[in-house]
Write a protein that holds these residues in place. Sequence first.
Motif, PDB file in Angstrom:
ATOM      1  N   UNK A 127      35.757  54.465  43.622  1.00 17.04           N
ATOM      2  CA  UNK A 127      36.488  55.312  42.680  1.00 17.04           C
ATOM      3  C   UNK A 127      35.669  56.497  42.183  1.00 17.04           C
ATOM      4  N   UNK A 128      34.375  56.543  42.491  1.00 14.56           N
ATOM      5  CA  UNK A 128      33.502  57.552  41.896  1.00 14.56           C
ATOM      6  C   UNK A 128      32.872  58.462  42.952  1.00 14.56           C
ATOM      7  N   UNK A 129      32.372  59.610  42.470  1.00 14.86           N
ATOM      8  CA  UNK A 129      31.723  60.581  43.344  1.00 14.86           C
ATOM      9  C   UNK A 129      30.213  60.399  43.378  1.00 14.86           C
ATOM     10  N   UNK A 186      26.126  59.790  46.697  1.00 17.51           N
ATOM     11  CA  UNK A 186      25.150  60.584  45.946  1.00 17.51           C
ATOM     12  C   UNK A 186      24.692  59.853  44.688  1.00 17.51           C
ATOM     13  N   UNK A 187      23.411  60.069  44.353  1.00 18.82           N
ATOM     14  CA  UNK A 187      22.832  59.327  43.231  1.00 18.82           C
ATOM     15  C   UNK A 187      21.905  60.228  42.420  1.00 18.82           C
ATOM     16  N   UNK A 188      21.913  60.018  41.099  1.00 15.78           N
ATOM     17  CA  UNK A 188      20.966  60.686  40.203  1.00 15.78           C
ATOM     18  C   UNK A 188      20.233  59.604  39.421  1.00 15.78           C
ATOM     19  N   UNK A 195      27.811  69.532  48.542  1.00 19.23           N
ATOM     20  CA  UNK A 195      28.501  69.390  49.825  1.00 19.23           C
ATOM     21  C   UNK A 195      29.870  68.747  49.646  1.00 19.23           C
ATOM     22  N   UNK A 196      29.932  67.724  48.780  1.00 14.71           N
ATOM     23  CA  UNK A 196      31.197  67.026  48.535  1.00 14.71           C
ATOM     24  C   UNK A 196      32.237  67.979  47.941  1.00 14.71           C
ATOM     25  N   UNK A 197      31.802  68.804  46.969  1.00 17.45           N
ATOM     26  CA  UNK A 197      32.737  69.733  46.335  1.00 17.45           C
ATOM     27  C   UNK A 197      33.225  70.786  47.320  1.00 17.45           C
ATOM     28  N   UNK A 237      37.205  66.848  37.231  1.00 21.88           N
ATOM     29  CA  UNK A 237      35.976  66.360  36.607  1.00 21.88           C
ATOM     30  C   UNK A 237      35.208  65.463  37.582  1.00 21.88           C
ATOM     31  N   UNK A 238      33.904  65.487  37.462  1.00 21.87           N
ATOM     32  CA  UNK A 238      33.069  64.586  38.246  1.00 21.87           C
ATOM     33  C   UNK A 238      33.340  63.157  37.803  1.00 21.87           C
ATOM     34  N   UNK A 239      33.471  62.269  38.755  1.00 21.81           N
ATOM     35  CA  UNK A 239      33.642  60.849  38.439  1.00 21.81           C
ATOM     36  C   UNK A 239      32.347  60.116  38.774  1.00 21.81           C
ATOM     37  N   UNK A 240      31.784  59.479  37.770  1.00 26.37           N
ATOM     38  CA  UNK A 240      30.481  58.841  37.934  1.00 26.37           C
ATOM     39  C   UNK A 240      30.518  57.419  37.409  1.00 26.37           C
TER      40      UNK A 240
END
Length: 290
Positions: free
Chosen positions: A23-25, A52-54, A106-108, A120-123
């Motif tokens: 469900x998340x980006x 992707x991860x932060x 890249x995803x955007x 909105x970004x989903x995290x």
Amino acid sequence: MTIQWFPGHMAKATREFQEKLKLVDVVFELLDARIPLSSSNPSLDEIIGDKPRVKILMKSDLADTQITSQWLTYYKENNIAVVPYNAKRNQDVSPILAAADDVLTEYKQKRIDKGLRPRAIRAVSVGIPNVGKSTLINRFAGKNIAQTGNRPGVTKAQQWIKYKNKLELLDTPGILWPKFEDQRVGKCLAVTGAIKDTLLHLDDVALFMMAYFTEHYPGRLAKRYNFDKKLETEMPLPELLMLITKKRGYRDDYERGAEMMIYEVRKGLLGPFSLETPALMRDSDGSSDN
């Protein structure tokens, strides 16, 4: 001291986290800035995959700033997105959003190419117990919507919060892993409060912590508990802990003295500290520090 812990709700939380990933980006992996290696769940790499991860270094105010700088350099050299953060001092969350934007470039672009509307970004946030997930959630929400506490296991459910139409963030309970291959990891997690104290021998934790402080931060114990600095190396650690216990008025209540000291270290009353450096990460990877 052998530490093993994987209660039922941990297994459930891990399964739920796997289900929510679709469900998340992006994943916000919250680490304790004092122990970036030990607070990184080794099973996450397999679970998260290419998502992707932060990495967010929580409780950065409690960590040794020089060592935190070393970690930031290490992550940058390895092209890993990372942000140091101190949620309790109301630090601006914009660096976290900027890092998320960067890893999602890249995803955007793919969404734009498909003609999809911006959103909105989903995290999702994930991390070990007591790392500061609920505190960060409250910072994004601008109010106390998530229960916080200086103990593991406070967050039991999952909830979405929204931030200025820029971010939708899913909180999850703290997740530990089934087995600590390295008992040093268990001790580091015990010192920083990721494991419930009721499952530990607190005197063992205190002695481990004292040994580290006398080697890496000499003089801090002596200054805090008002004894001659040379005793840190001349006196056996169990006797030194008993001395500190008596100085605090606990007589021969060794365990109470250990509990007091662990509490004060976690609160930063003995000063900021870090239990791990990037050199330890390189060693665990089997590579040279040179």
